[in-house]
Design an enzyme around this catalytic site. Structure first.
Site, PDB file in Angstrom:
ATOM      1  N   ASP A 105       0.950  -0.944  -0.245  1.00  0.00           N
ATOM      2  CA  ASP A 105      -0.388   0.398  -0.221  1.00  0.00           C
ATOM      3  C   ASP A 105       0.764   1.386  -0.022  1.00  0.00           C
ATOM      4  OD1 ASP A 105      -1.377  -2.085   0.577  1.00  0.00           O
ATOM      5  OD2 ASP A 105      -2.494  -1.655   1.802  1.00  0.00           O
ATOM      6  N   GLU A 128     -10.718  -2.593   3.824  1.00  0.00           N
ATOM      7  CA  GLU A 128      -9.483  -1.837   4.471  1.00  0.00           C
ATOM      8  C   GLU A 128      -8.790   0.052   3.659  1.00  0.00           C
ATOM      9  OE1 GLU A 128      -6.598  -5.715   4.789  1.00  0.00           O
ATOM     10  OE2 GLU A 128      -6.901  -5.151   2.728  1.00  0.00           O
TER      11      GLU A 128
END
Ligand code: FRU
Length: 498
Positions: free
Chosen positions: A22, A204
């Protein structure tokens, strides 16, 4: 077979070595865009997470910096965000420069192994030199875990109306909002999403921010929520919700009040755009909502055929909110800064396509780092439009539009190395067309191992990666009925590295 460095993108960020997932903590300050990222510097697979760091003046040409955050006694460093604390509400500044505050998740793998559920907490770190070096706050964590296994990825914004900070946090199957006056003490405000949208996997990396609806004075709030698995083409993907936020509660717009499991509110329908969020502290004069995502998918990210480094980010994108048929849609386009790297190689006002027509070859330009633009005027009933990139090894990457089904597609099943994971090349990815226009505009951007497709000026986006045995050398179009493309251009994209 190509080597690691042949797959490495030219103008997309990749870590020099090791693993990346990420994007984290992106903020802009004094002419510099900062990008942090989930990083395992010592291995090419996911592992003990650090925050890697890179800087850029244009979001295209990145310079990797020393690691920003290392694991400590509270755990490894999972995803999160960063804000510039202009008013020094945290008191962590030195009275001269506003501190930059990173808010992230601590993941305590030891506690997890002991069978406890409370192993994810939120911590902060601050920087007094504009993001270069970081000090962890002594009294971490700032938000304890209430006994929930998935409790992570804090994204913080300044809520001007009430002079307070708002944190969006992913909590298993919903988003929790917290508020704070000082970034240190957090109060729970509300929960959202348990019964709305996709729930095929864990939620998420949320991101909540206001947007002005294009060509109006109206303001709406957008909430990005990544989900894994449960994406429209399998595995990881990012959905979004449009609504209102009053400083405490997010209320979805009535047009999505009953949004079910199957829906078409995705930032990107391709398989490789995950965990994306927006930059903070973009100056008001600029006003853009700048987004970047991780260009991979948890289905196979750990197995993609590069060894020394793994994963790239997507191109940075400019998000806009438009009103369409009683609902709101996010439209995304590559940031305009990309144009600086682009030079025109092919330009034709109109080309006739019959059977299979070659449109460009490696004699014209390097097609593996290119921007392909064209329009199909007057789409014909039930026609399928297929475009392909291919090489001498027989690898072919196909994409296009099926007007009968009103669906876009990417087919990478025969694009080169695909066997490393069963979920990589097994299915053709598809995406709905959201525009009703009779003309179709296509913009495709390649960079060695990736294609980013912006259809209808960014109304439907598809991003996917691939690993050809040799660089693609031919670009062609196919159709059973002849058709015409107009305003056909191919630009060479080149990273101006010394
Ligand atoms: C999303 C994610 C986050 C987490 C991080 C760990 O891809 O699973 O929820 O913080 O990756 O690396």
């Amino acid at each position: 077979v190509q080597a690691d460095e042949d797959f490495r993108p030219d103008f997309h960020f990749t870590p020099k070595s090791g693993w990346m997932n990420d994007p984290n903590g992106m903020f802009y300050l004094d002419g510099t865009y900062h990008l942090f990222f989930q990083h395992n510097p010592d291995d090419n697979v996911w592992g003990p997470m650090h925050w890697g760091h890179a800087t850029s003046t244009d979001m295209i040409n990145w310079e990797e910096q020393p690691i920003a955050l290392e694991p400590d006694e509270h755990g490894t460093i999972f995803s999160g965000s960063a804000v510039v604390d202009h008013e020094n509400t945290s008191g962590l500044g030195d009275g001269e420069t506003p501190p930059v505050i990173a808010i992230f998740t601590y993941h305590d793998a030891d506690r997890e192994q002991e069978g406890e559920d409370d192993f994810q907490t939120q911590g902060i770190a601050y920087s007094l030199d504009a993001g270069k070096t970081w000090t962890k706050y002594e009294e971490n964590p700032v938000l304890d875990n209430p006994g929930i296994r998935d409790f992570r990825d804090p994204k913080v914004i300044w809520y001007e109306e009430e002079n307070k900070w708002i944190m969006s946090l992913a909590v298993q199957d919903h988003i929790s909002f917290y508020s704070s006056s000082n970034l240190l003490d957090w109060q729970h405000e509300s929960d959202f999403g348990q019964a709305l949208g996709g729930h095929g996997g864990v939620w998420e990396c949320p991101d909540l921010f206001p947007m002005q609806v294009e060509d109006t004075e109206e303001e709406k709030w957008v909430l990005l929520v990544s989900i894994n698995p449960g994406g429209p083409n399998g595995g990881s993907a990012t959905q979004y919700f449009v609504g209102d936020f009053d400083g405490s509660t997010f209320t979805p717009d009535e047009s999505i009040a009953d949004l079910g499991e199957e829906h078409d509110y995705w930032i990107d329908f391709g398989k490789d755009n995950y965990a994306g969020v927006t930059w903070s502290n973009i100056p008001e004069e600029d006003g853009r909502h700048l987004f970047i995502g991780w260009m991979s998918n948890w289905q196979y990210a750990n197995e993609v055929p590069t060894e020394t480094w793994r994963s790239a980010m997507t191109l940075p994108r400019d998000l806009n909110l438009t009103q369409q048929e009683n609902t709101y849609r996010i439209v995304s386009t590559p940031v305009r800064e990309l144009n600086e790297y682009s030079s025109e190689r092919i330009s034709e006002s109109s080309v006739e396509i019959e059977d299979s027509t070659s449109l460009a070859t490696s004699a014209d330009l390097d097609l593996s780092k290119a921007e392909i633009l064209f329009e199909i005027p007057q789409l014909q009933q039930n026609q399928q439009y297929t475009f392909s990139l291919s090489n001498d090894k027989g690898d072919v990457l196909k994409f296009g539009y099926d007007h009968g089904k009103e669906e876009f597609f990417i087919d990478r099943s025969n694009s080169g190395l695909v066997d490393f994971n069963d979920n990589f090349g097994d299915k053709i990815s598809s995406a709905p067309r959201l525009s009703e226009s009779k003309n179709l505009k296509v913009r495709a951007i390649t960079d060695n191992m990736s294609i980013e497709l912006f259809f209808d000026e960014g109304q439907t986006v598809m991003t996917e990666i691939f690993f050809p045995q040799q660089a693609f050398k031919n670009f062609s179009a196919e159709s059973d009925q002849s058709f015409k493309i107009s305003d056909f251009k191919i630009n060479q994209l080149k990273h101006n590295q010394e």
